[in-house]
Design a protein around this motif. Structure first.
Motif, PDB file in Angstrom:
ATOM      1  N   LYS A  84       0.841  -1.193   0.000  1.00 44.90           N
ATOM      2  CA  LYS A  84       0.000   0.000   0.000  1.00 44.90           C
ATOM      3  C   LYS A  84       0.881   1.249   0.000  1.00 44.90           C
ATOM      4  CE  LYS A  84      -3.884  -2.126   2.437  1.00 44.90           C
ATOM      5  NZ  LYS A  84      -4.797  -2.049   3.623  1.00 44.90           N
ATOM      6  N   VAL A  85       0.454   2.191  -0.818  1.00 45.11           N
ATOM      7  CA  VAL A  85       1.197   3.445  -0.910  1.00 45.11           C
ATOM      8  C   VAL A  85       0.796   4.348   0.240  1.00 45.11           C
ATOM      9  CG1 VAL A  85       1.709   5.448  -2.366  1.00 45.11           C
ATOM     10  CG2 VAL A  85       1.275   3.205  -3.403  1.00 45.11           C
ATOM     11  N   ASP A  86       1.770   4.922   0.862  1.00 47.77           N
ATOM     12  CA  ASP A  86       1.503   5.855   1.946  1.00 47.77           C
ATOM     13  C   ASP A  86       0.830   7.112   1.377  1.00 47.77           C
ATOM     14  OD1 ASP A  86       1.380   7.211   4.272  1.00 47.77           O
ATOM     15  OD2 ASP A  86       3.545   7.492   4.507  1.00 47.77           O
ATOM     16  N   LYS A  87      -0.353   7.421   1.869  1.00 53.18           N
ATOM     17  CA  LYS A  87      -1.109   8.555   1.328  1.00 53.18           C
ATOM     18  C   LYS A  87      -0.388   9.879   1.562  1.00 53.18           C
ATOM     19  CE  LYS A  87      -5.681   6.448   1.643  1.00 53.18           C
ATOM     20  NZ  LYS A  87      -7.066   6.563   2.190  1.00 53.18           N
ATOM     21  N   SER A  88       0.222  10.024   2.706  1.00 51.79           N
ATOM     22  CA  SER A  88       0.918  11.277   2.996  1.00 51.79           C
ATOM     23  C   SER A  88       2.108  11.461   2.054  1.00 51.79           C
ATOM     24  CB  SER A  88       1.402  11.295   4.443  1.00 51.79           C
ATOM     25  OG  SER A  88       2.295  10.213   4.687  1.00 51.79           O
ATOM     26  N   ALA A  89       2.838  10.388   1.788  1.00 51.19           N
ATOM     27  CA  ALA A  89       3.970  10.484   0.858  1.00 51.19           C
ATOM     28  C   ALA A  89       3.478  10.756  -0.568  1.00 51.19           C
ATOM     29  CB  ALA A  89       4.785   9.189   0.892  1.00 51.19           C
ATOM     30  N   GLU A  90       2.335  10.175  -0.931  1.00 52.84           N
ATOM     31  CA  GLU A  90       1.785  10.412  -2.262  1.00 52.84           C
ATOM     32  C   GLU A  90       1.359  11.870  -2.420  1.00 52.84           C
ATOM     33  OE1 GLU A  90      -1.724   8.630  -5.198  1.00 52.84           O
ATOM     34  OE2 GLU A  90      -1.600   8.025  -3.085  1.00 52.84           O
ATOM     35  N   LEU A  91       0.749  12.436  -1.393  1.00 58.06           N
ATOM     36  CA  LEU A  91       0.349  13.849  -1.463  1.00 58.06           C
ATOM     37  C   LEU A  91       1.561  14.764  -1.595  1.00 58.06           C
ATOM     38  CD1 LEU A  91      -2.499  14.016   1.215  1.00 58.06           C
ATOM     39  CD2 LEU A  91      -2.731  14.083  -1.267  1.00 58.06           C
ATOM     40  N   VAL A  92       2.603  14.453  -0.839  1.00 61.94           N
ATOM     41  CA  VAL A  92       3.814  15.269  -0.913  1.00 61.94           C
ATOM     42  C   VAL A  92       4.426  15.195  -2.305  1.00 61.94           C
ATOM     43  CG1 VAL A  92       6.178  15.479  -0.061  1.00 61.94           C
ATOM     44  CG2 VAL A  92       4.303  15.127   1.549  1.00 61.94           C
ATOM     45  N   ALA A  93       4.424  14.000  -2.913  1.00 63.45           N
ATOM     46  CA  ALA A  93       5.015  13.834  -4.246  1.00 63.45           C
ATOM     47  C   ALA A  93       4.204  14.551  -5.309  1.00 63.45           C
ATOM     48  CB  ALA A  93       5.135  12.347  -4.575  1.00 63.45           C
ATOM     49  N   ARG A  94       2.881  14.550  -5.185  1.00 63.31           N
ATOM     50  CA  ARG A  94       2.032  15.145  -6.220  1.00 63.31           C
ATOM     51  C   ARG A  94       1.990  16.664  -6.139  1.00 63.31           C
ATOM     52  NH1 ARG A  94      -3.604  12.032  -6.022  1.00 63.31           N
ATOM     53  NH2 ARG A  94      -4.014  13.402  -7.804  1.00 63.31           N
ATOM     54  N   TRP A  95       2.121  17.231  -4.937  1.00 59.06           N
ATOM     55  CA  TRP A  95       1.962  18.676  -4.774  1.00 59.06           C
ATOM     56  C   TRP A  95       3.280  19.427  -4.625  1.00 59.06           C
ATOM     57  CZ3 TRP A  95      -2.611  21.130  -5.409  1.00 59.06           C
ATOM     58  CH2 TRP A  95      -3.757  20.327  -5.402  1.00 59.06           C
ATOM     59  N   ASN A  96       4.376  18.729  -4.408  1.00 56.09           N
ATOM     60  CA  ASN A  96       5.650  19.405  -4.219  1.00 56.09           C
ATOM     61  C   ASN A  96       6.691  19.067  -5.280  1.00 56.09           C
ATOM     62  OD1 ASN A  96       4.668  20.587  -1.887  1.00 56.09           O
ATOM     63  ND2 ASN A  96       5.470  18.984  -0.546  1.00 56.09           N
ATOM     64  N   TYR A  97       6.395  18.091  -6.147  1.00 56.51           N
ATOM     65  CA  TYR A  97       7.374  17.656  -7.128  1.00 56.51           C
ATOM     66  C   TYR A  97       6.749  17.647  -8.520  1.00 56.51           C
ATOM     67  CZ  TYR A  97      10.219  16.185  -3.158  1.00 56.51           C
ATOM     68  OH  TYR A  97      10.956  16.177  -2.001  1.00 56.51           O
ATOM     69  N   CYS A  98       7.609  17.847  -9.529  1.00 55.44           N
ATOM     70  CA  CYS A  98       7.164  17.849 -10.924  1.00 55.44           C
ATOM     71  C   CYS A  98       6.710  16.445 -11.322  1.00 55.44           C
ATOM     72  CB  CYS A  98       8.306  18.325 -11.829  1.00 55.44           C
ATOM     73  SG  CYS A  98       7.943  18.245 -13.593  1.00 55.44           S
ATOM     74  N   ALA A  99       5.595  16.360 -12.037  1.00 56.06           N
ATOM     75  CA  ALA A  99       5.050  15.062 -12.427  1.00 56.06           C
ATOM     76  C   ALA A  99       5.879  14.383 -13.500  1.00 56.06           C
ATOM     77  CB  ALA A  99       3.611  15.231 -12.927  1.00 56.06           C
ATOM     78  N   LEU A 100       6.727  15.143 -14.222  1.00 52.56           N
ATOM     79  CA  LEU A 100       7.514  14.562 -15.305  1.00 52.56           C
ATOM     80  C   LEU A 100       8.919  14.175 -14.869  1.00 52.56           C
ATOM     81  CD1 LEU A 100       7.703  13.861 -18.319  1.00 52.56           C
ATOM     82  CD2 LEU A 100       8.377  16.227 -18.754  1.00 52.56           C
ATOM     83  N   THR A 101       9.608  15.061 -14.191  1.00 49.11           N
ATOM     84  CA  THR A 101      11.006  14.820 -13.811  1.00 49.11           C
ATOM     85  C   THR A 101      11.182  14.444 -12.349  1.00 49.11           C
ATOM     86  OG1 THR A 101      11.308  17.179 -13.341  1.00 49.11           O
ATOM     87  CG2 THR A 101      11.797  16.419 -15.582  1.00 49.11           C
ATOM     88  N   GLN A 102      10.121  14.535 -11.540  1.00 47.32           N
ATOM     89  CA  GLN A 102      10.184  14.231 -10.107  1.00 47.32           C
ATOM     90  C   GLN A 102      11.166  15.146  -9.378  1.00 47.32           C
ATOM     91  OE1 GLN A 102       8.008  12.160  -8.671  1.00 47.32           O
ATOM     92  NE2 GLN A 102       7.165  11.842 -10.730  1.00 47.32           N
ATOM     93  N   GLU A 103      11.360  16.343  -9.894  1.00 51.17           N
ATOM     94  CA  GLU A 103      12.156  17.348  -9.202  1.00 51.17           C
ATOM     95  C   GLU A 103      11.240  18.296  -8.450  1.00 51.17           C
ATOM     96  OE1 GLU A 103      14.490  19.295 -12.114  1.00 51.17           O
ATOM     97  OE2 GLU A 103      15.760  17.544 -12.538  1.00 51.17           O
ATOM     98  N   LYS A 104      11.798  19.042  -7.515  1.00 54.11           N
ATOM     99  CA  LYS A 104      10.981  19.967  -6.734  1.00 54.11           C
ATOM    100  C   LYS A 104      10.407  21.057  -7.621  1.00 54.11           C
ATOM    101  CE  LYS A 104      12.389  19.632  -1.929  1.00 54.11           C
ATOM    102  NZ  LYS A 104      12.837  20.389  -0.735  1.00 54.11           N
ATOM    103  N   LEU A 105       9.152  21.390  -7.370  1.00 52.49           N
ATOM    104  CA  LEU A 105       8.497  22.431  -8.152  1.00 52.49           C
ATOM    105  C   LEU A 105       9.116  23.787  -7.824  1.00 52.49           C
ATOM    106  CD1 LEU A 105       4.750  21.337  -7.827  1.00 52.49           C
ATOM    107  CD2 LEU A 105       6.167  21.221  -9.877  1.00 52.49           C
ATOM    108  N   ARG A 106       9.407  24.525  -8.850  1.00 46.38           N
ATOM    109  CA  ARG A 106       9.952  25.879  -8.700  1.00 46.38           C
ATOM    110  C   ARG A 106       9.369  26.743  -9.819  1.00 46.38           C
ATOM    111  NH1 ARG A 106      13.834  22.461 -10.571  1.00 46.38           N
ATOM    112  NH2 ARG A 106      14.690  22.908 -12.660  1.00 46.38           N
ATOM    113  N   ARG A 107       9.243  28.000  -9.535  1.00 46.98           N
ATOM    114  CA  ARG A 107       8.666  28.910 -10.519  1.00 46.98           C
ATOM    115  C   ARG A 107       9.564  29.005 -11.764  1.00 46.98           C
ATOM    116  NH1 ARG A 107       4.700  32.503  -8.483  1.00 46.98           N
ATOM    117  NH2 ARG A 107       4.421  32.398  -6.230  1.00 46.98           N
ATOM    118  N   PRO A 108       8.956  29.116 -12.952  1.00 47.76           N
ATOM    119  CA  PRO A 108       7.522  29.110 -13.259  1.00 47.76           C
ATOM    120  C   PRO A 108       6.945  27.691 -13.288  1.00 47.76           C
ATOM    121  CG  PRO A 108       8.791  29.423 -15.264  1.00 47.76           C
ATOM    122  CD  PRO A 108       9.788  29.390 -14.139  1.00 47.76           C
ATOM    123  N   ILE A 109       5.754  27.552 -12.712  1.00 46.07           N
ATOM    124  CA  ILE A 109       5.060  26.268 -12.641  1.00 46.07           C
ATOM    125  C   ILE A 109       3.883  26.310 -13.614  1.00 46.07           C
ATOM    126  CG2 ILE A 109       3.800  24.684 -11.134  1.00 46.07           C
ATOM    127  CD1 ILE A 109       5.377  25.874  -8.793  1.00 46.07           C
TER     128      ILE A 109
END
Length: 305
Positions: free
Chosen positions: A23-48
């Motif tokens: 089972k995937v940890d929901k908290s870790a999944e939320l952090v990955a989806r809202w704080n990291y780029c969906a393509l490169t898995q790098e931290k989101l930074r402006r421009p987003i």
């Protein structure tokens, strides 16, 4: 059984049962989806930027993907529907004043609160950390929480004042059902734009063919019954009627030789020309010199009559 010390193995050690589903940890999944780029898995930074399905990307990652699609990248299936830079919208985000950033934890000696979001809703102040639904407007790119749009119902953006419709609202990181609805809306929008481009091309081709046809047959498009009436009033109608063939099939003698079928004004005969018209030429009597004006000698290029 090879167990030293007289130990007896149990059943779960000898018989392998079905593997448990991880089972995937929901908290870790939320952090990955809202704080990291969906393509490169790098931290989101402006421009987003965000696509029509509500996924979050770094703009430079999307540009690199569009420039070189042949490169092998992980999670490339999340960006297959992005064909050009116009398929994504740059987001107008509001910074969270309570977010301290990564500067306080550069050495890793301090606990980092992952659920503390970098951005918030400018209307109600909710943090964009995945616990609350957020959406953006395709017209201006401003990001709000769903609660703000639900409680403050308006057709004007709360941040920039641009008008929008319900079809312009895209939910960020929605559920599977919401993503399917957004995908259907995206396909309908692309089909409509494609049909509009085809109709414009057909109209342009029709106008080009009509212009070419008018160039090839300029007389048929310009001449008509309305143009024949003023011609008859100017006197050309009489010339055309007088030029009609007689019973023997030859033209009558009254037809003027200088009057053409398409000319608006017939050329006058020498005996019909006026004195004013004749005075324009040097052969007229007014242009001739008198005896007093003529010289007694003759040059190689004389100008006398």
């Amino acid at each position: 059984m090879g167990c030293d010390g007289g130990t007896i193995p149990k059943r779960h050690e000898l018989v392998k049962g079905p593997k448990k589903v991880e089972k995937v940890d929901k908290s870790a999944e939320l952090v990955a989806r809202w704080n990291y780029c969906a393509l490169t898995q790098e931290k989101l930074r402006r421009p987003i930027v965000s696509c029509d399905l509500g996924r979050l990307y770094n703009k430079d990652a999307i540009i690199e993907y569009l420039l070189d699609k042949s490169a092998e990248r992980p999670n490339i299936e999340v960006a297959v529907h992005i064909r050009a830079i116009k398929d994504v919208k740059e987001l107008n985000l509001t910074d969270n004043p309570a977010w301290e950033g990564d500067r306080t934890n550069t050495k890793g000696g301090r606990y980092e609160e992952l659920h503390r979001a970098h951005f918030i809703c400018p209307v109600v102040g909710l943090e964009m950390n995945g616990k609350h639904k957020f959406c953006y407007l395709q017209t201006c790119g401003c990001v709000f929480s769903e609660r703000a749009l639900r409680e403050v119902k308006t057709e004007i953006c709360h941040k920039c004042g641009d008008p929008f419709k319900d079809s312009d609202i895209v939910i960020l990181n929605g559920s599977k059902e919401e993503i399917e609805k957004l995908r259907e809306r995206m396909e309908e929008k692309r089909a409509k734009s494609k049909a509009g481009k085809k109709s414009k091309r057909c109209k342009a081709a029709e106008t080009v063919s009509q212009s070419e046809a008018s160039k090839e047959n300029p007389g048929s498009s310009k001449t008509g019954p309305a143009d024949q009436k003023p011609a008859a009033a100017n006197g050309t109608g009489e010339a055309s009627s007088s030029a009609e063939p007689g019973p023997s099939g030859s033209l009558s003698k009254s037809a003027k030789p200088g009057a053409a079928a398409g000319s608006k004004r017939p050329v006058p005969r020498p005996e019909e020309r006026s004195e004013t018209y004749k005075s324009l030429f040097t052969t007229h009597s007014s242009a001739k010199r008198s005896k007093d004006q003529t010289s007694n000698w003759v040059t190689h290029t004389p100008y006398h009559f």
